[in-house]
Structure formats: structure tokens, C-alpha cells
Design an enzyme around this catalytic site. Structure first.
Site, PDB file in Angstrom:
ATOM      1  N   ASP A   1       0.768  -1.229   0.035  1.00  0.00           N
ATOM      2  CA  ASP A   1       0.160  -0.112  -0.069  1.00  0.00           C
ATOM      3  C   ASP A   1       0.680   1.351   0.045  1.00  0.00           C
ATOM      4  O   ASP A   1       2.014   1.402   0.399  1.00  0.00           O
ATOM      5  CB  ASP A   1      -0.912  -0.163   1.092  1.00  0.00           C
ATOM      6  CG  ASP A   1      -2.198   0.726   1.129  1.00  0.00           C
ATOM      7  OD1 ASP A   1      -2.275   1.521   0.025  1.00  0.00           O
ATOM      8  OD2 ASP A   1      -2.821   1.253   2.116  1.00  0.00           O
TER       9      ASP A   1
ATOM     10  N   ASN B   1     -10.611  -2.504  -5.762  1.00  0.00           N
ATOM     11  CA  ASN B   1      -9.858  -1.572  -6.387  1.00  0.00           C
ATOM     12  C   ASN B   1     -10.384  -1.018  -7.862  1.00  0.00           C
ATOM     13  O   ASN B   1     -10.023  -0.086  -8.475  1.00  0.00           O
ATOM     14  CB  ASN B   1      -8.460  -1.860  -6.680  1.00  0.00           C
ATOM     15  CG  ASN B   1      -7.567  -1.857  -5.328  1.00  0.00           C
ATOM     16  OD1 ASN B   1      -6.750  -2.646  -5.198  1.00  0.00           O
ATOM     17  ND2 ASN B   1      -7.877  -0.864  -4.599  1.00  0.00           N
TER      18      ASN B   1
END
Ligand code: IPE
Ligand code: MG
Length: 238
Positions: free
Chosen positions: A25, A73
Site C-alpha cells: 500500500d 480497487n
């Protein structure tokens, strides 16, 4: 072998996790901090993969999982999603050419909505590495734990329906075998970069007993030092 890795291996008190799972991330924030577009961060995010894979393999980790794209996502801008999907095609080609010879690459997640080109490269990479006997490298792409568990439940009920499985024989091990990670050890250590302390629908079933380690550093800056600190944290008793 990297002498730093030797240090960790020579310390007989250190237990190496069998399965390490990393939530990669902070690519976007890494780029933003440098005044660059988010896409530059995603490209830079492919850099640590090769080294960390080699380090884990040398340490004797059995399974390493990178979470690179979640089912959530898809809600990002078309531009970003399209860029990522093209990047993943290059990524799989690079992966099979550059990660250690004995690494077995596997995709976990669903292929729905992935381009035929990307599906081809995933399959090619899996096929070309399938006989390797070393560490398993899972790439969680278009992965979501709830979707995996839902799918497992459907398949399990189907097997009961058609008589392949007796309901009295259903236990935790049987359920584990309906997951994408069938046959692999549970996750011992989850690592997440960029200061986010969330699980984000990642390996919920497999991480029931996992230890967590977080760093504020962004994924493109992830190095062996981080891995070493995470493994030391895993070894701390609490
Ligand atoms: C992780 O970085 C990569 C993917 C999810 C594809 P992010 O894109 O989430 O970066 P931040 O969190 O916005 O900085
Ligand atoms: Mg993020």
C-alpha cells in the site's frame, strides 16, 4: 547469499514464518510526495517485488503473498485501472524471468473482468513455474476474501449436493481446501505499508492466527530492513 540474511538465519532463536502476506500500500502517496502522477508510484511499486521474493526464499519462507489489486480497487478511475491492468501484464512477464529459478508463481483471485492478455500472461507464468519446488509466490490480483469464501461455500454445497462430500466430514481443514490457497499453510505474518492499519478483505480465513506488522513507509520504499523488522516482531512474545 545476502550477509544480512545470514545474520537472521544464524540466530537460532529466530523462527521464520511459513507464510508471509504483504499488503502493498501507498504507491499513490509515494508518487504524490515526489510531485509525480500516481501511475509513477504504481510502476515504482513493482521494484521491491524481486528482491523481497529472493530474500524470503533464502530465509526459507514457504509461501509469500503480495496483495496487488483487490476486488474493491475497480472503483478507482478508469485511467488508473487501465494503467494498472497494463502494468500487471508487464509485471507477470518480468516476474517469471527475474524471480529465482525455483519459485512457483500462483495467482489468487478471480479472472472476471481481467483482459484476455493479462489472463494469458498469468496462465503462462503459472505454467512455466508449476514444476518448481521452491517457495510459492502468490499474487493476489482481483482478490477479495469474502468473494473467495462465498465461492468456497458454493463449491462445498455443490459437492455435498452431488454426493462428493458428506456434510458430517466438513471440518476446518476441508473448508481450507476450498480456498484459493488450498494445500498451503495459514498466514503467520501480515505486513502492511503506508501506515494503514486495516485488513481490507485480505485472506480473512487464512489469517485467523496471523501476527500483524505495520510501517509508515510507502510500498515502493520497502526493503530487506522492513522484512527483517517484521520477522523480529513476529518472534516477539506477547
Ligand atoms: C497500492 O497503492 C497499490 C494498489 C492498490 C494497486 P495505492 O494505490 O493504494 O496508494 P495510496 O494508498 O493511494 O497511496
Ligand atoms: Mg491505498
Amino acid at each position: 547469499m545476502n550477509s544480512l540474511i545470514n545474520n537472521l538465519l544464524n540466530d537460532s532463536r529466530i523462527k521464520i514464518p511459513k507464510h508471509i502476506a504483504i499488503v502493498c500500500d501507498g504507491n499513490g502517496r509515494w508518487a504524490k510526495k515526489k510531485g509525480l502522477p500516481r501511475t509513477f508510484g504504481h510502476r515504482a511499486g513493482t521494484n521491491p517485488i524481486e528482491g523481497i521474493t529472493r530474500d524470503c526464499s533464502e530465509l526459507g519462507v514457504e509461501v509469500l503473498t503480495f496483495y496487488v489489486f483487490s476486488t474493491e480497487n475497480w472503483s478507482r478511475s478508469d485511467e488508473e485501472v487501465n494503467f494498472l491492468m497494463k502494468l500487471f501484464v508487464e509485471f507477470f512477464i518480468k516476474l517469471r524471468n527475474e524471480v529465482g529459478e525455483n519459485i512457483r508463481v500462483k495467482h489468487i483471485g478471480i479472472t472476471d473482468n481481467l483482459s484476455p492478455e493479462l489472463i494469458d500472461e498469468i496462465k503462462n507464468t503459472e505454467n512455466l513455474t508449476k514444476n518448481n519446488s521452491g517457495m510459492i509466490l502468490n499474487i493476489a490480483l482481483n482478490y477479495g476474501s469474502r468473494s473467495e469464501i462465498t465461492n468456497a461455500a458454493k463449491n462445498l454445497m455443490h459437492d455435498i449436493d452431488v454426493g462428493n462430500l458428506n456434510i458430517d466430514n466438513v471440518n476446518e481443514e476441508v473448508i481450507s481446501n476450498y480456498m484459493f490457497t488450498s494445500g498451503l499453510p495459514d498466514v503467520d505474518l501480515i505486513i502492511r505499508t503506508s501506515g494503514e492499519m486495516r485488513i481490507s478483505n485480505f485472506l480473512l480465513w487464512q489469517s485467523a492466527k496471523a501476527k500483524l506488522w505495520f510501517t509508515n513507509d510507502f510500498w515502493p520504499d520497502f526493503r530487506y530492513d522492513h522484512l527483517q523488522n517484521a520477522i523480529k516482531h513476529y518472534n516477539e512474545t506477547d
